[in-house]
Design a protein around this motif. Structure first.
Motif, PDB file in Angstrom:
ATOM      1  N   ALA A 102       0.870  -0.943  -0.173  1.00 48.39           N
ATOM      2  CA  ALA A 102      -0.079   0.016   0.317  1.00 48.39           C
ATOM      3  C   ALA A 102       1.213   1.229   0.086  1.00 48.39           C
ATOM      4  O   ALA A 102       0.384   2.255  -0.609  1.00 48.39           O
ATOM      5  N   GLN A 103       2.381   1.409   0.353  1.00 43.65           N
ATOM      6  CA  GLN A 103       2.694   2.296   0.391  1.00 43.65           C
ATOM      7  C   GLN A 103       3.792   2.479  -0.935  1.00 43.65           C
ATOM      8  O   GLN A 103       4.059   3.991  -0.910  1.00 43.65           O
ATOM      9  N   THR A 104       3.043   1.741  -1.954  1.00 39.80           N
ATOM     10  CA  THR A 104       3.903   2.181  -3.435  1.00 39.80           C
ATOM     11  C   THR A 104       3.235   2.681  -3.830  1.00 39.80           C
ATOM     12  O   THR A 104       3.507   2.664  -5.136  1.00 39.80           O
ATOM     13  N   LEU A 105       1.754   2.242  -3.411  1.00 32.36           N
ATOM     14  CA  LEU A 105       1.205   3.929  -4.764  1.00 32.36           C
ATOM     15  C   LEU A 105       1.174   4.960  -4.438  1.00 32.36           C
ATOM     16  O   LEU A 105       1.876   5.792  -3.357  1.00 32.36           O
ATOM     17  N   ASP A 106       0.097   5.295  -5.543  1.00 30.16           N
ATOM     18  CA  ASP A 106       1.268   7.286  -5.710  1.00 30.16           C
ATOM     19  C   ASP A 106      -0.355   7.564  -5.515  1.00 30.16           C
ATOM     20  O   ASP A 106      -1.394   6.728  -5.079  1.00 30.16           O
ATOM     21  N   PHE A 107      -0.707   8.904  -4.912  1.00 27.44           N
ATOM     22  CA  PHE A 107      -1.536   9.410  -4.920  1.00 27.44           C
ATOM     23  C   PHE A 107      -2.421   9.807  -5.670  1.00 27.44           C
ATOM     24  O   PHE A 107      -3.601   9.020  -4.944  1.00 27.44           O
ATOM     25  N   ASP A 108      -2.675   9.663  -6.001  1.00 26.90           N
ATOM     26  CA  ASP A 108      -3.750   9.390  -7.819  1.00 26.90           C
ATOM     27  C   ASP A 108      -4.688   7.605  -7.271  1.00 26.90           C
ATOM     28  O   ASP A 108      -5.381   7.593  -6.723  1.00 26.90           O
ATOM     29  N   GLN A 109      -3.704   6.319  -7.021  1.00 30.49           N
ATOM     30  CA  GLN A 109      -3.669   5.410  -7.258  1.00 30.49           C
ATOM     31  C   GLN A 109      -4.654   4.742  -5.510  1.00 30.49           C
ATOM     32  O   GLN A 109      -5.479   4.624  -5.445  1.00 30.49           O
ATOM     33  N   SER A 110      -3.701   5.493  -4.628  1.00 30.27           N
ATOM     34  CA  SER A 110      -4.382   5.700  -3.482  1.00 30.27           C
ATOM     35  C   SER A 110      -5.491   6.552  -3.223  1.00 30.27           C
ATOM     36  O   SER A 110      -6.079   5.737  -2.884  1.00 30.27           O
ATOM     37  N   GLY A 111      -6.353   7.716  -3.566  1.00 28.13           N
ATOM     38  CA  GLY A 111      -6.920   8.090  -3.368  1.00 28.13           C
ATOM     39  C   GLY A 111      -8.369   7.557  -4.605  1.00 28.13           C
ATOM     40  O   GLY A 111      -9.693   7.381  -3.755  1.00 28.13           O
ATOM     41  N   ARG A 112      -8.379   6.555  -5.515  1.00 32.32           N
ATOM     42  CA  ARG A 112      -8.920   6.181  -5.424  1.00 32.32           C
ATOM     43  C   ARG A 112      -9.341   4.317  -4.952  1.00 32.32           C
ATOM     44  O   ARG A 112     -11.044   4.535  -4.803  1.00 32.32           O
ATOM     45  N   ILE A 113      -9.144   3.725  -3.941  1.00 34.28           N
ATOM     46  CA  ILE A 113      -8.825   2.736  -3.608  1.00 34.28           C
ATOM     47  C   ILE A 113      -9.055   3.575  -2.033  1.00 34.28           C
ATOM     48  O   ILE A 113     -10.001   2.551  -2.084  1.00 34.28           O
ATOM     49  N   PHE A 114      -9.018   4.199  -1.731  1.00 31.15           N
ATOM     50  CA  PHE A 114      -9.668   4.882  -0.479  1.00 31.15           C
ATOM     51  C   PHE A 114     -11.179   5.806  -0.275  1.00 31.15           C
ATOM     52  O   PHE A 114     -11.615   5.556   0.040  1.00 31.15           O
ATOM     53  N   GLY A 115     -11.009   6.307  -1.865  1.00 33.34           N
ATOM     54  CA  GLY A 115     -12.375   6.503  -1.938  1.00 33.34           C
ATOM     55  C   GLY A 115     -13.486   5.429  -2.533  1.00 33.34           C
ATOM     56  O   GLY A 115     -14.841   5.424  -2.180  1.00 33.34           O
ATOM     57  N   LEU A 116     -12.340   4.731  -3.025  1.00 32.83           N
ATOM     58  CA  LEU A 116     -13.793   3.306  -3.637  1.00 32.83           C
ATOM     59  C   LEU A 116     -14.156   2.678  -2.075  1.00 32.83           C
ATOM     60  O   LEU A 116     -15.260   2.602  -1.418  1.00 32.83           O
ATOM     61  N   ALA A 117     -13.606   2.216  -0.959  1.00 29.19           N
ATOM     62  CA  ALA A 117     -13.433   2.535   0.220  1.00 29.19           C
ATOM     63  C   ALA A 117     -14.799   2.734   0.636  1.00 29.19           C
ATOM     64  O   ALA A 117     -15.527   2.299   1.472  1.00 29.19           O
ATOM     65  N   PHE A 118     -14.655   4.320   0.639  1.00 26.88           N
ATOM     66  CA  PHE A 118     -15.953   4.576   0.994  1.00 26.88           C
ATOM     67  C   PHE A 118     -16.355   5.376   0.354  1.00 26.88           C
ATOM     68  O   PHE A 118     -18.059   4.812   1.160  1.00 26.88           O
ATOM     69  N   ALA A 119     -17.024   5.082  -0.216  1.00 29.80           N
ATOM     70  CA  ALA A 119     -18.501   4.719  -1.210  1.00 29.80           C
ATOM     71  C   ALA A 119     -18.572   3.189  -0.645  1.00 29.80           C
ATOM     72  O   ALA A 119     -20.588   3.859  -1.039  1.00 29.80           O
ATOM     73  N   ILE A 120     -18.142   2.205  -0.942  1.00 31.79           N
ATOM     74  CA  ILE A 120     -18.792   1.736  -0.326  1.00 31.79           C
ATOM     75  C   ILE A 120     -19.513   1.290   0.868  1.00 31.79           C
ATOM     76  O   ILE A 120     -20.508   0.601   1.014  1.00 31.79           O
ATOM     77  N   GLY A 121     -18.648   1.754   1.941  1.00 32.50           N
ATOM     78  CA  GLY A 121     -19.050   1.541   2.938  1.00 32.50           C
ATOM     79  C   GLY A 121     -19.901   3.108   3.177  1.00 32.50           C
ATOM     80  O   GLY A 121     -21.441   2.460   3.645  1.00 32.50           O
ATOM     81  N   ARG A 122     -20.409   4.020   2.568  1.00 33.58           N
ATOM     82  CA  ARG A 122     -21.435   4.965   2.648  1.00 33.58           C
ATOM     83  C   ARG A 122     -22.753   3.972   1.825  1.00 33.58           C
ATOM     84  O   ARG A 122     -24.107   4.578   2.583  1.00 33.58           O
ATOM     85  N   LEU A 123     -22.427   3.718   0.721  1.00 29.77           N
ATOM     86  CA  LEU A 123     -23.707   2.895   0.031  1.00 29.77           C
ATOM     87  C   LEU A 123     -24.681   1.170   0.844  1.00 29.77           C
ATOM     88  O   LEU A 123     -25.824   1.415   1.223  1.00 29.77           O
ATOM     89  N   HIS A 124     -23.431   1.360   1.644  1.00 25.92           N
ATOM     90  CA  HIS A 124     -23.811  -0.004   2.444  1.00 25.92           C
ATOM     91  C   HIS A 124     -24.843   0.663   3.656  1.00 25.92           C
ATOM     92  O   HIS A 124     -25.987   0.107   3.959  1.00 25.92           O
ATOM     93  N   ARG A 125     -24.459   1.492   4.563  1.00 25.39           N
ATOM     94  CA  ARG A 125     -25.339   2.525   5.388  1.00 25.39           C
ATOM     95  C   ARG A 125     -26.337   2.806   4.781  1.00 25.39           C
ATOM     96  O   ARG A 125     -27.727   2.819   5.869  1.00 25.39           O
ATOM     97  N   ASP A 126     -26.069   3.397   3.615  1.00 28.28           N
ATOM     98  CA  ASP A 126     -27.301   4.391   3.208  1.00 28.28           C
ATOM     99  C   ASP A 126     -28.516   2.942   2.576  1.00 28.28           C
ATOM    100  O   ASP A 126     -29.647   3.305   2.703  1.00 28.28           O
TER     101      ASP A 126
END
Length: 372
Positions: free
Chosen positions: A320-344
């Motif tokens: 995970a430490q080897t990801l660049d800023f864009d890759q890291s942002g997409r993966i963390f954004g995906l995780a956040f969106a899936i969690g919010r989708l679950h709650r909604d």
């Protein structure tokens, strides 16, 4: 059953709502025609035209159209009456008054589009006024005719094979939930295949479908405010559906490019499993809403828990430490969106449960179900 009879029966079943609307319109037109002839209205065809304009697919939408038609007519008749009070006789005078009156009516319609009949009424008043007829009498007749048509239209919608706006809200909400389930399956397939998922045209269609749900909900609220019906649908349902749509959009942005290899191996399968479980929950919400039952949560909680564990493991992984800023942002954004989708979606399931609980209480005690 002969093939033709079977096809006819299938067609009638598929077009049942349209056929019911046709019957309502025919009866309403017949009653309006007979009524205006019976009471001797000179230009009673205005009442017939009004019925054809205001008759909509549900009680609430018909009531709204009738009120807008009546208010627009009042404004247009007032403008036309003011113009006629100047007794324009020369063509140039009539043209000047017509331009001014329709301009004012057009401004009213621009500010409130529901009143677009106002400039039309004003123009008809000026151009069709019989010579020698008192202005106040001419204006009053038009208002009576429009009011008669609107009243008969609303009564027809209420009494003849009535179509409650609640049924339309449920139908459109079910269609939205089915579309959401399909879109979640598409996103899960892209993750499993390790491929990018370009922006789907389903997003635009989903937005339009949500607008249709809101319009039907507005009609249902109008019925309730008029004490014609109590739909018992929480107002939070359309808002929650919009949140789910936003979650889908964010997930789509995160996977519009393939996930990086070191992330895809650990997360894609768990994310896909979670999205499929959420899609199944959306479809079970649709089924429960139609049947007025509580929602079976199925494996959605377990799927989200497994994805959360996979994501935590990924965050601790040195890759995970080897990801660049864009890759890291997409993966963390995906995780956040899936969690919010679950709650909604769980919140949506609770709202559907409220409808089922309210329906049972209302049937036993004769009280209105909760509305929020």
């Amino acid at each position: 059953m002969p093939p033709i009879a079977s096809l006819a029966r299938t067609w009638v079943h598929a077009n049942d709502a349209h056929l019911r609307q046709a019957v309502r319109i025919m009866v309403a037109v017949a009653v309006t025609f007979a009524t205006y002839k019976l009471i001797g209205l000179q230009q009673g065809y205005w009442a017939v035209f009004t019925v054809l304009v205001v008759m909509q697919g549900s009680i609430g939408s018909t009531l709204g159209a009738a009120l807008d038609r009546l208010l627009g007519t009042l404004i247009g008749a007032a403008l036309g009456g003011i113009g006629l009070a100047f007794h324009p006789e020369a063509p140039l005078e009539l043209c000047a008054i017509l331009v001014v009156v329709t301009g004012i009516g057009g401004l009213v319609a621009a500010v409130r589009p529901q009143l677009r009949i106002a400039p039309v009424t004003a123009a008809i008043m000026l151009l069709t006024a019989p010579p020698g007829l008192p202005v106040q009498s001419f204006v009053a007749d038009r208002i009576v005719e429009i009011g008669l048509g609107g009243l008969i239209g609303v009564l027809a919608a209420l009494l003849i094979l009535p179509a409650r706006s609640r049924d339309l809200v449920v139908e459109r909400t079910v269609a939205v939930l089915e579309r959401i389930g399909t879109m979640l399956d598409e996103q899960a397939e892209a993750l499993e295949a390790g491929k990018a998922l370009p922006t789907s045209p389903n997003h635009r269609a989903l937005r339009n479908a949500l607008g249709a749900v809101e319009a039907a909900m507005k009609d249902a609220d109008r019925e309730r405010a008029s004490r014609l019906a109590n739909h018992g649908i929480p107002s939070a349902i359309p808002r929650t559906l919009w949140r789910v749509r936003n979650d889908l959009t964010q997930i789509g942005r995160a996977i519009d490019e393939a996930l990086p290899g070191n992330a895809a191996a650990g997360l894609a399968a768990a994310a896909a499993m979670s999205l499929r479980a959420e899609g199944a929950l959306a479809r079970r919400c649709a089924t429960a809403l139609t049947a007025v039952k509580t929602v079976d949560r199925g494996t959605v909680v377990a799927g989200q828990a497994q994805f959360a564990e996979s994501f935590d493991a990924f965050r601790r992984d040195p890759d995970a430490q080897t990801l660049d800023f864009d890759q890291s942002g997409r993966i963390f954004g995906l995780a956040f969106a899936i969690g919010r989708l679950h709650r909604d979606l769980l919140d949506l399931a609770k709202r559907v449960d409220e409808i089922a609980g309210g329906g049972r209480r209302g049937s036993r005690r004769g009280v209105a179900p909760p509305t929020d």
